[in-house]
Design a protein around this motif. Sequence first.
Motif, PDB file in Angstrom:
ATOM      1  N   PRO A   3      22.090  36.732  69.402  1.00 59.13           N
ATOM      2  CA  PRO A   3      22.855  36.856  70.795  1.00 59.13           C
ATOM      3  C   PRO A   3      23.946  36.262  70.993  1.00 59.13           C
ATOM      4  O   PRO A   3      24.228  35.023  70.304  1.00 59.13           O
ATOM      5  N   ILE A   4      24.756  36.547  71.923  1.00 57.04           N
ATOM      6  CA  ILE A   4      26.068  35.758  72.487  1.00 57.04           C
ATOM      7  C   ILE A   4      26.066  35.413  73.664  1.00 57.04           C
ATOM      8  O   ILE A   4      25.219  35.811  74.495  1.00 57.04           O
ATOM      9  N   SER A   5      26.883  34.538  74.033  1.00 56.56           N
ATOM     10  CA  SER A   5      26.928  34.089  75.454  1.00 56.56           C
ATOM     11  C   SER A   5      27.002  34.920  76.591  1.00 56.56           C
ATOM     12  O   SER A   5      27.756  36.086  76.199  1.00 56.56           O
ATOM     13  N   PRO A   6      26.518  34.913  77.872  1.00 56.71           N
ATOM     14  CA  PRO A   6      26.944  35.757  78.854  1.00 56.71           C
ATOM     15  C   PRO A   6      28.335  35.953  79.250  1.00 56.71           C
ATOM     16  O   PRO A   6      28.543  37.330  79.369  1.00 56.71           O
ATOM     17  N   ALA A   7      28.987  34.989  78.918  1.00 56.98           N
ATOM     18  CA  ALA A   7      30.602  35.060  79.400  1.00 56.98           C
ATOM     19  C   ALA A   7      31.197  35.932  78.356  1.00 56.98           C
ATOM     20  O   ALA A   7      31.969  36.898  78.448  1.00 56.98           O
ATOM     21  N   ALA A   8      30.999  35.848  76.953  1.00 62.59           N
ATOM     22  CA  ALA A   8      31.559  36.407  76.069  1.00 62.59           C
ATOM     23  C   ALA A   8      30.983  37.975  75.888  1.00 62.59           C
ATOM     24  O   ALA A   8      31.847  38.928  75.732  1.00 62.59           O
ATOM     25  N   SER A   9      29.809  38.211  76.341  1.00 62.79           N
ATOM     26  CA  SER A   9      29.109  39.408  76.439  1.00 62.79           C
ATOM     27  C   SER A   9      29.903  40.292  77.355  1.00 62.79           C
ATOM     28  O   SER A   9      30.086  41.521  77.343  1.00 62.79           O
ATOM     29  N   ASP A  10      30.015  39.722  78.581  1.00 60.54           N
ATOM     30  CA  ASP A  10      30.794  40.367  79.634  1.00 60.54           C
ATOM     31  C   ASP A  10      32.091  40.756  79.509  1.00 60.54           C
ATOM     32  O   ASP A  10      32.604  41.931  79.590  1.00 60.54           O
ATOM     33  N   LYS A  48      28.669  27.388  64.441  1.00 61.90           N
ATOM     34  CA  LYS A  48      29.089  26.229  65.013  1.00 61.90           C
ATOM     35  C   LYS A  48      28.063  25.552  65.839  1.00 61.90           C
ATOM     36  O   LYS A  48      28.011  24.461  66.516  1.00 61.90           O
ATOM     37  N   GLY A  49      26.788  26.199  66.017  1.00 59.58           N
ATOM     38  CA  GLY A  49      25.528  25.580  66.551  1.00 59.58           C
ATOM     39  C   GLY A  49      25.692  25.553  67.858  1.00 59.58           C
ATOM     40  O   GLY A  49      24.729  24.805  68.522  1.00 59.58           O
ATOM     41  N   GLU A  50      26.470  26.406  68.592  1.00 62.15           N
ATOM     42  CA  GLU A  50      26.196  26.315  69.941  1.00 62.15           C
ATOM     43  C   GLU A  50      26.668  27.973  70.673  1.00 62.15           C
ATOM     44  O   GLU A  50      27.493  28.601  69.828  1.00 62.15           O
ATOM     45  N   PRO A  51      26.388  28.289  71.770  1.00 63.92           N
ATOM     46  CA  PRO A  51      26.935  29.399  72.340  1.00 63.92           C
ATOM     47  C   PRO A  51      28.384  29.513  72.445  1.00 63.92           C
ATOM     48  O   PRO A  51      29.078  28.523  72.889  1.00 63.92           O
ATOM     49  N   GLN A  52      28.809  30.657  72.202  1.00 63.72           N
ATOM     50  CA  GLN A  52      30.394  30.754  72.147  1.00 63.72           C
ATOM     51  C   GLN A  52      30.737  31.129  73.310  1.00 63.72           C
ATOM     52  O   GLN A  52      31.228  32.421  73.550  1.00 63.72           O
ATOM     53  N   GLY A  53      30.854  30.378  74.395  1.00 67.97           N
ATOM     54  CA  GLY A  53      31.520  30.847  75.537  1.00 67.97           C
ATOM     55  C   GLY A  53      33.037  30.790  75.523  1.00 67.97           C
ATOM     56  O   GLY A  53      33.535  30.644  74.506  1.00 67.97           O
ATOM     57  N   ALA A  55      35.523  29.034  76.608  1.00 70.98           N
ATOM     58  CA  ALA A  55      36.096  27.765  76.475  1.00 70.98           C
ATOM     59  C   ALA A  55      35.960  27.463  74.720  1.00 70.98           C
ATOM     60  O   ALA A  55      36.670  26.948  74.266  1.00 70.98           O
ATOM     61  N   ALA A  56      34.675  27.803  74.438  1.00 71.15           N
ATOM     62  CA  ALA A  56      34.370  27.331  73.041  1.00 71.15           C
ATOM     63  C   ALA A  56      35.275  28.202  72.001  1.00 71.15           C
ATOM     64  O   ALA A  56      35.438  27.666  70.808  1.00 71.15           O
ATOM     65  N   ALA A  97      42.833  36.549  75.441  1.00 74.39           N
ATOM     66  CA  ALA A  97      43.780  35.258  75.537  1.00 74.39           C
ATOM     67  C   ALA A  97      44.782  35.718  76.790  1.00 74.39           C
ATOM     68  O   ALA A  97      45.330  34.860  77.643  1.00 74.39           O
ATOM     69  N   GLU A  98      45.184  36.951  77.032  1.00 74.92           N
ATOM     70  CA  GLU A  98      46.077  37.202  77.828  1.00 74.92           C
ATOM     71  C   GLU A  98      45.691  37.129  79.371  1.00 74.92           C
ATOM     72  O   GLU A  98      46.291  36.657  80.204  1.00 74.92           O
ATOM     73  N   ARG A  99      44.309  37.367  79.079  1.00 74.58           N
ATOM     74  CA  ARG A  99      43.378  37.173  80.743  1.00 74.58           C
ATOM     75  C   ARG A  99      43.111  35.877  81.046  1.00 74.58           C
ATOM     76  O   ARG A  99      42.951  35.484  82.280  1.00 74.58           O
ATOM     77  N   GLU A 100      42.817  35.126  80.182  1.00 71.75           N
ATOM     78  CA  GLU A 100      42.045  33.823  80.080  1.00 71.75           C
ATOM     79  C   GLU A 100      42.894  32.779  80.012  1.00 71.75           C
ATOM     80  O   GLU A 100      42.562  31.568  80.005  1.00 71.75           O
ATOM     81  N   GLY A 101      44.047  32.835  79.411  1.00 72.43           N
ATOM     82  CA  GLY A 101      45.032  32.133  79.015  1.00 72.43           C
ATOM     83  C   GLY A 101      44.525  30.957  77.879  1.00 72.43           C
ATOM     84  O   GLY A 101      44.984  29.681  77.761  1.00 72.43           O
ATOM     85  N   ILE A 102      43.529  31.296  76.910  1.00 74.27           N
ATOM     86  CA  ILE A 102      42.935  30.628  75.623  1.00 74.27           C
ATOM     87  C   ILE A 102      43.905  30.721  74.504  1.00 74.27           C
ATOM     88  O   ILE A 102      44.704  31.558  74.474  1.00 74.27           O
ATOM     89  N   GLU A 103      43.829  29.517  73.745  1.00 71.95           N
ATOM     90  CA  GLU A 103      44.524  29.467  72.507  1.00 71.95           C
ATOM     91  C   GLU A 103      43.809  29.954  71.364  1.00 71.95           C
ATOM     92  O   GLU A 103      42.663  29.389  71.126  1.00 71.95           O
TER      93      GLU A 103
END
Length: 306
Positions: A3-10, A48-53, A55-56, A97-103
């Motif tokens: 399973p992946i995080s709700p944010a990533a799934s969305d 990585k042992g954590e849900p990949q939201g 930010a992650a 990245a274009e929508r969330e401004g993440i690196e």
Amino acid sequence: MTPISPAASDALARWLDTRRALEGSAENTIEAYRGDVAGFLGFMTLHKGEPQGLAALERIGVSDMRAWMADARAQGLSPRSLARKLSAVKTFMRWLAEREGIEITAILSARSPRFTNKLPRPLAEDAAQAMIDRVELQSETPWVAARDAAVVTLLYGCGLRISEALGLTGADAPLPGVLRIRGKGGKERPVPVIAAARDAVDAYLRLCPHVLTASGPLFVGVRGGALSARLIQDVMAKARMQLGLPSSATPHAMRHSFATHLLAAGGDLRAIQELLGHASLSTTQAYTAVDTARLMEVYDKAHPRA
């Protein structure tokens, strides 16, 4: 699948909707993208042992990408398939990245594995015709035999994909001089219909016991439903065994044969691109390599080295 995080799934669902709506990607392509990206995100969750939201995802580094690619190869994934998955991941991440401004520099810097492009493997002209003739002998039911021969004739005579041939409807019968084919990405192209293909379909229509409707499939199974591509693949598999042809003699090989033989007869590469519905000329240019390879084979046989 992990399973992946709700944010990533969305985010993945929204990206797929964009590709479906704005780019006209086929549903099979959409599902392939879904599997590729969800598999990547699921791996990162475990790795990585954590849900990949969202930010992650910024914390994915070069070593993480190497770990994902190494795991894929360890599971037997070919370089070509891994390159496809990496391309899907990068495309999704650029959009995000274009929508969330993440690196996402580390993800985009991952190098695609090298692989050799396989040349199309067409049949010789006499083998292509022999395949059509042999396919017609696979069924003892006359209308089924005529149907199978008509489908394979369309693949070779008009360069259709198997999905395009089986996507024809009763409204397309009798076949016109030019078919309007909707191919990959929903793009429509005109395809001239040769007399042999028109005659083969006419023979099938005369014998078919089912009532075909304008909105229903042109080619039907024994119970009247849509004909399965698997059935045509199986029929051709039996025919190629009887003819002693290689396993590459598939429905798609008939389309390759159409293009290669047309090119060998002096066909224009750009015109062949349009007939096949290739988005890029580079895809069609593979057939020039096939034709050159064939010519060199003939040359070597005629002029053997001392």
